[in-house]
Write an enzyme that holds these catalytic residues in place. Sequence first.
Site, PDB file in Angstrom:
ATOM      1  N   GLU A 114       0.829  -1.218   0.000  1.00 40.31           N
ATOM      2  CA  GLU A 114       0.000   0.000   0.000  1.00 40.31           C
ATOM      3  C   GLU A 114       0.862   1.265   0.000  1.00 40.31           C
ATOM      4  O   GLU A 114       0.361   2.347   0.318  1.00 40.31           O
ATOM      5  CB  GLU A 114      -0.942   0.023   1.222  1.00 40.31           C
ATOM      6  CG  GLU A 114      -1.913  -1.132   1.328  1.00 40.31           C
ATOM      7  CD  GLU A 114      -3.023  -1.138   0.272  1.00 40.31           C
ATOM      8  OE1 GLU A 114      -3.029  -0.235  -0.580  1.00 40.31           O
ATOM      9  OE2 GLU A 114      -3.853  -2.057   0.312  1.00 40.31           O
ATOM     10  N   HIS A 137      -3.082   1.780   8.611  1.00 40.40           N
ATOM     11  CA  HIS A 137      -4.152   1.030   7.947  1.00 40.40           C
ATOM     12  C   HIS A 137      -4.294  -0.329   8.622  1.00 40.40           C
ATOM     13  O   HIS A 137      -3.297  -1.017   8.864  1.00 40.40           O
ATOM     14  CB  HIS A 137      -3.816   0.856   6.456  1.00 40.40           C
ATOM     15  CG  HIS A 137      -4.588  -0.242   5.795  1.00 40.40           C
ATOM     16  ND1 HIS A 137      -5.970  -0.258   5.761  1.00 40.40           N
ATOM     17  CD2 HIS A 137      -4.185  -1.380   5.179  1.00 40.40           C
ATOM     18  CE1 HIS A 137      -6.373  -1.356   5.134  1.00 40.40           C
ATOM     19  NE2 HIS A 137      -5.321  -2.063   4.773  1.00 40.40           N
ATOM     20  N   HIS A 139      -7.507  -3.739   9.630  1.00 38.19           N
ATOM     21  CA  HIS A 139      -8.729  -4.419   9.169  1.00 38.19           C
ATOM     22  C   HIS A 139      -9.677  -4.698  10.342  1.00 38.19           C
ATOM     23  O   HIS A 139      -9.859  -5.859  10.719  1.00 38.19           O
ATOM     24  CB  HIS A 139      -8.361  -5.750   8.486  1.00 38.19           C
ATOM     25  CG  HIS A 139      -7.485  -5.638   7.280  1.00 38.19           C
ATOM     26  ND1 HIS A 139      -6.859  -6.728   6.693  1.00 38.19           N
ATOM     27  CD2 HIS A 139      -7.118  -4.564   6.523  1.00 38.19           C
ATOM     28  CE1 HIS A 139      -6.150  -6.340   5.643  1.00 38.19           C
ATOM     29  NE2 HIS A 139      -6.285  -5.025   5.516  1.00 38.19           N
ATOM     30  N   HIS A 209     -12.804  -3.787   2.974  1.00 41.43           N
ATOM     31  CA  HIS A 209     -11.369  -4.014   3.130  1.00 41.43           C
ATOM     32  C   HIS A 209     -10.859  -3.588   4.513  1.00 41.43           C
ATOM     33  O   HIS A 209     -10.342  -4.417   5.252  1.00 41.43           O
ATOM     34  CB  HIS A 209     -10.604  -3.289   2.006  1.00 41.43           C
ATOM     35  CG  HIS A 209      -9.118  -3.406   2.072  1.00 41.43           C
ATOM     36  ND1 HIS A 209      -8.282  -3.163   1.006  1.00 41.43           N
ATOM     37  CD2 HIS A 209      -8.279  -3.718   3.092  1.00 41.43           C
ATOM     38  CE1 HIS A 209      -7.027  -3.341   1.367  1.00 41.43           C
ATOM     39  NE2 HIS A 209      -7.001  -3.675   2.628  1.00 41.43           N
TER      40      HIS A 209
HETATM   41  P1  13P Z   1       1.068  -5.499   3.040  1.00 40.36           P
HETATM   42  O1  13P Z   1       1.493  -6.765   3.749  1.00 40.36           O
HETATM   43  O2  13P Z   1       1.673  -5.387   1.662  1.00 40.36           O
HETATM   44  O3  13P Z   1       1.298  -4.287   3.900  1.00 40.36           O
HETATM   45  O4  13P Z   1      -0.496  -5.616   2.764  1.00 40.36           O
HETATM   46  C1  13P Z   1      -1.411  -5.748   3.819  1.00 40.36           C
HETATM   47  C2  13P Z   1      -2.695  -5.065   3.539  1.00 40.36           C
HETATM   48  O5  13P Z   1      -3.462  -4.870   4.462  1.00 40.36           O
HETATM   49  C3  13P Z   1      -3.021  -4.604   2.164  1.00 40.36           C
HETATM   50  O6  13P Z   1      -4.094  -3.732   2.161  1.00 40.36           O
HETATM   51 ZN    ZN Z   2      -5.413  -3.947   3.936  1.00 40.27          ZN
END
Ligand code: 13P
Ligand code: ZN
Length: 267
Positions: A114, A137, A139, A209
Amino acid sequence: MSIVDRNSRLAALVDELSEVALYLWQRGWAERNGGNISANITDMLDGDYTPLSTFPLPRPFPAIAGCAFLVTGTGKRMRDIARQPMNNAVVLRLHPSGNAYDLVADYPIPPTSELPAHLAIHEQASLRHSPAKVVCHTHPTELVALTHHRRFLQPGALGRLLWSMIPETRIIVPRGVGIVPYELPGSLALANATVKALEYHDVVLWEKHGCLATGDSLAETFDAIDTLAKSAAIYLAALSAGQEPEGLSDQQLDDLAAAFHLPTSPA
Ligand code: 13P
Ligand code: ZN
C-alpha cells in the site's frame, strides 16, 4: 550501529510502532499480514546513508522528494513487527526526483504493497503543511462488516451512525469518517480515492477491506480507529439485542459539538 540505534527520536518512534502493532494484533484486526503503517521521519534523519537497494515508484511524488519514511514491510505480520520492528519494517528515502526510493535501514525488505496510498497521503499532508506525520491502515472486523451494507456507503451515513453510538466518538473523531468505494488493494486508484476522502476526514473506511487513519502520532491514529470500532461493536451488539438502536439524536450531537468546540463538517 543501525540508524535507529544512533537516533533517539527514531528509536522512540520504533518503540511506538512496536506497541501499536501489538495492539492491532491483539484487537484481532491484523490477520496474517493485514494492515500497514508509515511515518514521515524526514526531520529525524540527518546526513547521508548508503542505499541497501533502490526501487522505482509507480508515479513521481515530487512534493515529498528527498523525504524519509519508516514503513512496515509487505507480507509482514503485526505480531512480528511488535516483537522485532526493524526486522519487519524499513527506513526509505525518496530520490531528489521523487520517482524512486532507496531503502536505507536496517534490511532490504520491500515496503508495504500500500506504499502508493501511504506516500500519496504524506504528499498531500506536506502540500497542506499539515502536522499529520503518520498513516495507519488495519482491518477492524466490525467496521469492515458495516461497509458490506449498501445503505452505509451513502455519503455521511456511516459516520453519522458511528457518532451516534457513544459521545466519545463525536469528540475523538471530530471530522467523521469517509467512505472509499472498493478499489484493488495496493492500487494507485485506491491511493487517489483515499487522498480525496481525506480532504474532509482524518479517518476513512475502504469498502469491504479496512480502515485508514492519519494523525500526528501513531497513538492518535490507533485511538481514532479504536473508538470507531467501539461504536461499530455497540451498534452490532444493540442490533443483536433485537432492534435498530436509537442512537444519540441530532440535538444531542449538536450539543456535543457546541460544548467541545468541534467542527461541524459532514460525518
Ligand atoms: P502489506 O502486507 O503489503 O502491507 O499488505 C497488507 C494489507 O493490508 C493490504 O491492504
Ligand atoms: Zn489492507
